[in-house]
Design a protein around this motif. Sequence first.
Motif, PDB file in Angstrom:
ATOM      1  N   CYS A 111      38.498  48.562  28.954  1.00 20.04           N
ATOM      2  CA  CYS A 111      39.011  49.183  30.186  1.00 20.04           C
ATOM      3  C   CYS A 111      38.276  48.658  31.416  1.00 20.04           C
TER       4      CYS A 111
ATOM      5  N   GLU B 278      39.591  45.121  31.990  1.00 23.31           N
ATOM      6  CA  GLU B 278      41.026  45.050  32.290  1.00 23.31           C
ATOM      7  C   GLU B 278      41.371  45.685  33.639  1.00 23.31           C
ATOM      8  N   TYR B 279      40.674  46.759  34.005  1.00 23.64           N
ATOM      9  CA  TYR B 279      41.024  47.491  35.213  1.00 23.64           C
ATOM     10  C   TYR B 279      39.932  47.502  36.275  1.00 23.64           C
TER      11      TYR B 279
ATOM     12  N   HIS C 114      39.959  43.933  39.924  1.00 23.15           N
ATOM     13  CA  HIS C 114      41.379  44.195  39.714  1.00 23.15           C
ATOM     14  C   HIS C 114      41.941  45.297  40.613  1.00 23.15           C
TER      15      HIS C 114
ATOM     16  N   LEU D 263      45.844  46.068  41.884  1.00 23.42           N
ATOM     17  CA  LEU D 263      46.516  47.270  41.384  1.00 23.42           C
ATOM     18  C   LEU D 263      46.943  48.204  42.516  1.00 23.42           C
TER      19      LEU D 263
ATOM     20  N   SER E  77      43.853  39.399  39.642  1.00 24.12           N
ATOM     21  CA  SER E  77      42.627  39.912  40.246  1.00 24.12           C
ATOM     22  C   SER E  77      42.296  39.143  41.508  1.00 24.12           C
TER      23      SER E  77
END
Length: 157
Positions: free
Chosen positions: A26, A29-30, A56, A60, A136
């Motif tokens: 996590c 990825e985030y 990221h 997002l 990103s």
Amino acid sequence: MYIPRFILRCSGVLGYLVQYGCIAHCALEYGADFVVCSGPSMEPTIHTNDIVLTEHVSVLRNHVQKGDIVIAHSPTNPRQYICKRVVAMEGDRVFMPKNDTHSLVPKGHVWLEGDNTSNSTDSRTYGAIPYGLLRSRVFYRVWPVYDMGNLKHPAER
């Protein structure tokens, strides 16, 4: 029912490994991750084998701006990533050197170009790319150590 102590310990360790693995996934990825760049398209800002730190959250939350360096899925090969600078956002006009005209960047798209314009395959070749292909935003060079720091456009150096 008797369960050997060894099996209990192994299952406990396995549980922690799964938890830490999920947290690491996590975070990468985030949150943020490291990227090793290759190719001459972003020279002199980023060279081959430079390691950069990317985040990221900006992508997002749709907070990418002109001048940001981004990592994106290649529009011609989705398994490959590209590192380019955002030159124009949706609604901006850009010059198309192929046909010597100006074009409007469509809604939900960005225009990406490499800093090394003479040696870069970018939006001048394949057009504006959908915002959804952005992964990103690059914000810090980690390696090489002598060049560590925030990344600036060559004109700002």
